[in-house]
Design a protein around this motif. Structure first.
Motif, PDB file in Angstrom:
ATOM      1  N   ILE A   1     -45.092  12.739 -27.609  1.00  0.00           N
ATOM      2  CA  ILE A   1     -45.950  12.468 -26.456  1.00  0.00           C
ATOM      3  C   ILE A   1     -47.274  11.835 -26.894  1.00  0.00           C
ATOM      4  N   VAL A   2     -47.786  12.246 -28.046  1.00  0.00           N
ATOM      5  CA  VAL A   2     -49.016  11.656 -28.581  1.00  0.00           C
ATOM      6  C   VAL A   2     -48.760  10.193 -28.950  1.00  0.00           C
TER       7      VAL A   2
ATOM      8  N   TRP B   1     -46.911  12.115 -17.144  1.00  0.00           N
ATOM      9  CA  TRP B   1     -45.851  11.772 -18.093  1.00  0.00           C
ATOM     10  C   TRP B   1     -44.612  12.613 -17.802  1.00  0.00           C
ATOM     11  N   THR B   2     -43.455  11.962 -17.720  1.00  0.00           N
ATOM     12  CA  THR B   2     -42.185  12.642 -17.521  1.00  0.00           C
ATOM     13  C   THR B   2     -41.264  12.306 -18.686  1.00  0.00           C
TER      14      THR B   2
ATOM     15  N   TYR C   1     -39.978   8.131 -22.130  1.00  0.00           N
ATOM     16  CA  TYR C   1     -40.943   8.668 -21.173  1.00  0.00           C
ATOM     17  C   TYR C   1     -41.108   7.734 -19.978  1.00  0.00           C
ATOM     18  N   PHE C   2     -41.451   8.342 -18.846  1.00  0.00           N
ATOM     19  CA  PHE C   2     -41.858   7.613 -17.657  1.00  0.00           C
ATOM     20  C   PHE C   2     -43.321   7.951 -17.433  1.00  0.00           C
ATOM     21  N   ALA C   3     -44.175   6.931 -17.402  1.00  0.00           N
ATOM     22  CA  ALA C   3     -45.619   7.119 -17.269  1.00  0.00           C
ATOM     23  C   ALA C   3     -46.085   6.613 -15.906  1.00  0.00           C
ATOM     24  N   GLN C   4     -46.900   7.438 -15.224  1.00  0.00           N
ATOM     25  CA  GLN C   4     -47.430   7.088 -13.903  1.00  0.00           C
ATOM     26  C   GLN C   4     -48.923   7.386 -13.849  1.00  0.00           C
TER      27      GLN C   4
ATOM     28  N   VAL D   1     -40.526   5.289 -26.363  1.00  0.00           N
ATOM     29  CA  VAL D   1     -40.248   4.206 -25.423  1.00  0.00           C
ATOM     30  C   VAL D   1     -40.844   4.628 -24.086  1.00  0.00           C
ATOM     31  N   ILE D   2     -41.603   3.735 -23.458  1.00  0.00           N
ATOM     32  CA  ILE D   2     -42.330   4.102 -22.250  1.00  0.00           C
ATOM     33  C   ILE D   2     -42.029   3.154 -21.101  1.00  0.00           C
TER      34      ILE D   2
END
Length: 172
Positions: A77-78, A95-96, A115-118, A38-39
């Motif tokens: 993560i992939v 990625w956090t 995950y938190f994506a920036q 989940v992102i």
């Protein structure tokens, strides 16, 4: 004793005889799931990416953040990187990890990796699956919170992932 009743894609319905911690032996049916990602993704605008996705199971459009099932032996993560790009057309540099969720522990062994994506870049590689109908939107955190309060967003993984990011101070 374990018996697979039905399999579909990467899921299977398994009946088994188990011993509970109390010693009681019982029959239990579990949906076996390979896990999911989940992102929560922050666009270059500072807004968050939200999907308006048609969900045939409930025959309606559903507002949620990007997510998807892990492929066999795929690292979370992939899978997160793959799903973000497939569903939104973006890739992320930062990625956090936000932890995990167990959304349906009463009958399913699915674990969702959050995950938190920036630092997103548009790759134009939007490749939704054939059975997915998705519209990508950018919304502010305030809008997202308001829509949750108004029941416009009822998706548990979206609510939980946003909550974890807020609690960590990653967004405001």
């Amino acid at each position: 004793m374990q018996k697979t009743v039905h399999s579909w894609k990467t899921l299977s319905l398994v009946e088994e005889t188990i011993a509970l911690p109390t010693g009681v032996v019982t029959h239990h049916t579990t949906v076996k799931h390979p896990g999911a990602v989940v992102i929560l993704a922050q666009a270059p605008s500072g807004k968050l990416l939200l999907l308006n996705q048609f969900r045939p199971s409930i025959m309606t459009w559903f507002l949620e953040i990007p997510a998807g099932t892990l492929e066999r032996y795929e690292l979370p993560i992939v899978g997160a990187k793959r799903e973000l790009e497939e569903e939104t057309g973006y890739s992320a540099k930062t990625w956090t990890e936000l932890g995990t969720l167990t959304p349906m522990a009463g009958f399913c062994n699915e674990v969702q990796h959050l995950y938190f994506a920036q630092d997103l870049s548009l790759t134009q590689r939007l490749q939704a699956d054939k059975d997915e109908v998705i519209e990508v939107q950018e919304v502010s955190c305030d809008e997202l919170l308001q829509w949750i309060q108004q029941d416009k967003i009822t998706d548990a993984k979206t609510i939980a992932t946003l909550s974890k990011a807020l609690l960590r101070g990653l967004i405001n």
